[in-house]
Design an enzyme around this catalytic site. Structure first.
Site, mmCIF file in Angstrom:
data_model
loop_
_atom_site.group_PDB
_atom_site.id
_atom_site.type_symbol
_atom_site.label_atom_id
_atom_site.label_comp_id
_atom_site.label_asym_id
_atom_site.label_seq_id
_atom_site.Cartn_x
_atom_site.Cartn_y
_atom_site.Cartn_z
ATOM 1 N N HIS A 104 40.487 44.899 31.348
ATOM 2 C CA HIS A 104 39.146 44.783 31.912
ATOM 3 C C HIS A 104 38.371 43.649 31.279
ATOM 4 C CE1 HIS A 104 36.261 46.194 28.818
ATOM 5 N NE2 HIS A 104 37.293 46.862 28.341
ATOM 6 N N CYS A 105 37.334 43.231 31.984
ATOM 7 C CA CYS A 105 36.324 42.318 31.449
ATOM 8 C C CYS A 105 34.999 42.952 31.870
ATOM 9 C CB CYS A 105 36.523 40.889 31.952
ATOM 10 S SG CYS A 105 36.749 40.723 33.738
ATOM 11 N N ALA A 106 33.961 42.184 32.033
ATOM 12 C CA ALA A 106 32.683 42.785 32.411
ATOM 13 C C ALA A 106 32.740 43.369 33.824
ATOM 14 C CB ALA A 106 31.544 41.766 32.295
#
Length: 189
Positions: A104-106
């Site tokens: 994941h990222c933001a």
């Protein structure tokens, strides 16, 4: 344990809900930071490793889950290339141990998909075009920034001595050729 209403990827219409994981392979998922911090979801999907590809999102640590931090900003000048091999290797290692990885990222749009594309090229022998087509079908909102595209193109050449996607000049600057029709359509409106 509280039950949360989940839409599975096969049930989703349009963009993923805030609590949705996008299944890329049998052991790899992509999501946003909100989902990655939800213990019920991580448990439901049997996630054993969480890879956080952001600088602005802190990990929420849960027992029995391993965490990997990839401190990259989502800007075209950020250097993500050096993370392609180690993160692909880690995802593969988790898979070999029958685990599951949440990348994941933001927002799950640029950084984590870029790392996912590198993994698919390295361990599933997909070209960059095939990896993008596959990942976009699983998570329609992906759109790595142009700097990440340039690095992915270089990585594809390193792996295969060939490129299936290349950067082209457009009215909005340099873009991957797969976005040419979209930009041309936008410009004609």
């Amino acid at each position: 344990m509280t039950t949360i209403p989940l839409l599975l990827p096969s049930q989703a219409v349009g963009q993923p809900t805030i609590y949705e994981l996008s299944k890329i392979t049998g052991s790899l998922y992509i999501s946003n930071a909100v989902t990655a911090s939800n213990q019920c979801i991580l448990s439901y999907y049997n996630i054993t490793t969480v890879i956080n590809a952001s600088v602005e999102v802190e990990n929420t640590f849960f027992e029995d889950i391993q965490y990997v931090y990839v401190p990259v900003s989502d800007t075209p000048t950020s250097y993500i290339y050096d993370f392609f091999d180690p993160i692909a290797d880690r995802i593969h290692s988790v898979e070999m141990k029958q685990g599951r990885t949440l990348l994941h990222c933001a927002a799950g749009v640029s950084r984590s998909p870029a790392l996912c594309l590198a993994y698919l090229m390295k361990y599933h022998s997909m070209t960059l075009l095939e990896a993008h087509t596959w990942t976009k079908a699983c998570r329609p909102i992906i759109r790595p920034n142009n700097g990440f595209w340039e690095q992915l193109i270089n990585y594809e050449f390193k792996l295969f001595s060939n490129n299936t996607i290349y950067m082209v000049n457009s009215p909005v600057g340099m873009i991957p050729n797969i976005y040419e029709n979209e930009v041309n359509l936008m410009m004609s409106m």
